[in-house]
Design an enzyme around this catalytic site. Sequence first.
Site, mmCIF file in Angstrom:
data_model
loop_
_atom_site.group_PDB
_atom_site.id
_atom_site.type_symbol
_atom_site.label_atom_id
_atom_site.label_comp_id
_atom_site.label_asym_id
_atom_site.label_seq_id
_atom_site.Cartn_x
_atom_site.Cartn_y
_atom_site.Cartn_z
ATOM 1 N N GLY A 149 0.838 -1.192 0.000
ATOM 2 C CA GLY A 149 0.000 0.000 0.000
ATOM 3 C C GLY A 149 0.870 1.237 0.000
ATOM 4 O O GLY A 149 2.029 1.192 0.431
ATOM 5 N N GLN A 173 2.625 9.920 1.589
ATOM 6 C CA GLN A 173 3.938 9.281 1.618
ATOM 7 C C GLN A 173 4.823 9.716 0.452
ATOM 8 O O GLN A 173 6.048 9.614 0.539
ATOM 9 C CB GLN A 173 3.799 7.761 1.631
ATOM 10 C CG GLN A 173 3.215 7.232 2.931
ATOM 11 C CD GLN A 173 3.130 5.733 2.907
ATOM 12 O OE1 GLN A 173 2.168 5.171 2.404
ATOM 13 N NE2 GLN A 173 4.155 5.089 3.442
ATOM 14 N N CYS A 210 6.195 -0.143 7.493
ATOM 15 C CA CYS A 210 5.745 1.061 6.799
ATOM 16 C C CYS A 210 6.878 1.606 5.938
ATOM 17 O O CYS A 210 8.016 1.707 6.397
ATOM 18 C CB CYS A 210 5.310 2.115 7.816
ATOM 19 S SG CYS A 210 4.706 3.645 7.068
ATOM 20 N N LEU A 211 6.541 1.971 4.710
ATOM 21 C CA LEU A 211 7.542 2.526 3.804
ATOM 22 C C LEU A 211 8.055 3.884 4.280
ATOM 23 O O LEU A 211 9.120 4.322 3.852
ATOM 24 C CB LEU A 211 6.970 2.639 2.388
ATOM 25 C CG LEU A 211 6.575 1.306 1.749
ATOM 26 C CD1 LEU A 211 5.901 1.548 0.393
ATOM 27 C CD2 LEU A 211 7.761 0.374 1.614
ATOM 28 N N HIS A 236 -4.066 0.711 7.798
ATOM 29 C CA HIS A 236 -2.754 1.355 7.775
ATOM 30 C C HIS A 236 -2.744 2.545 6.811
ATOM 31 O O HIS A 236 -2.310 3.649 7.172
ATOM 32 C CB HIS A 236 -1.702 0.311 7.358
ATOM 33 C CG HIS A 236 -0.309 0.828 7.310
ATOM 34 N ND1 HIS A 236 0.650 0.487 8.232
ATOM 35 C CD2 HIS A 236 0.305 1.662 6.428
ATOM 36 C CE1 HIS A 236 1.793 1.097 7.930
ATOM 37 N NE2 HIS A 236 1.608 1.810 6.839
ATOM 38 N N GLU A 237 -3.229 2.315 5.594
ATOM 39 C CA GLU A 237 -3.214 3.393 4.595
ATOM 40 C C GLU A 237 -4.187 4.510 4.953
ATOM 41 O O GLU A 237 -3.885 5.691 4.763
ATOM 42 C CB GLU A 237 -3.498 2.839 3.195
ATOM 43 C CG GLU A 237 -2.488 1.815 2.705
ATOM 44 C CD GLU A 237 -1.037 2.259 2.815
ATOM 45 O OE1 GLU A 237 -0.745 3.460 2.634
ATOM 46 O OE2 GLU A 237 -0.187 1.396 3.085
ATOM 47 N N HIS A 256 -2.682 6.931 7.293
ATOM 48 C CA HIS A 256 -1.812 7.920 6.639
ATOM 49 C C HIS A 256 -2.608 9.148 6.205
ATOM 50 O O HIS A 256 -2.108 10.274 6.270
ATOM 51 C CB HIS A 256 -1.123 7.323 5.408
ATOM 52 C CG HIS A 256 0.104 6.541 5.712
ATOM 53 N ND1 HIS A 256 1.221 7.080 6.310
ATOM 54 C CD2 HIS A 256 0.402 5.232 5.488
ATOM 55 C CE1 HIS A 256 2.153 6.160 6.445
ATOM 56 N NE2 HIS A 256 1.681 5.018 5.957
#
Length: 188
Positions: free
Chosen positions: A46, A51, A99-100, A141-142, A145
Amino acid sequence: MAVRSILISGDPVLHTPAAPVVDFDDDLRALVADMFETMDAAPGVGLAGPQVGVGLRLFTFSYTDDDDVTWRGVAINPELWITPIPAGFADEDEDVEGCLSFPGERFPLMRAQSAILRAVDLDQQPFEIRADGWLARIFQHEFDHLDGTLYVDRLEYPDAKLAAKISRKRSWGVPGLSWLPGVDNLED
């Protein structure tokens, strides 16, 4: 299409609620194409607009479940409903998340088992996905963000303390830091 740099924890756009998408134009289509390419190159399951430095309410996702069904798409201006988060502690093996924007690290975190995602696609067509397990986790999670929350913000002691220590050690937590998938290797 192009791989974009991914912001690292501390950049203000990651910690600010994103604005709704209002312009469904070629720029949005290019952004979404870049987000898919970036997510795949990272690799990730994702990627949210903030991000990649775009404070808009959208995220891409790509996940193949245990039945070999691939869920891949973009959620624009999403709404998310979740079941109650179970009480107790996250399982060190089953509930681990990464997480990226906090690259190279994974921590256990309790999430709701089920979620309902409602959003529109690039053609402004509404859709709904009822998700369980990892797909539900990805959506939560997304979606976080888009509200300016990183998963490390939700960690409990002692994982929260360890995440803060890692952030300090790597000089994260300040504006302007990013990494480029396929170019930068941030793993220790």
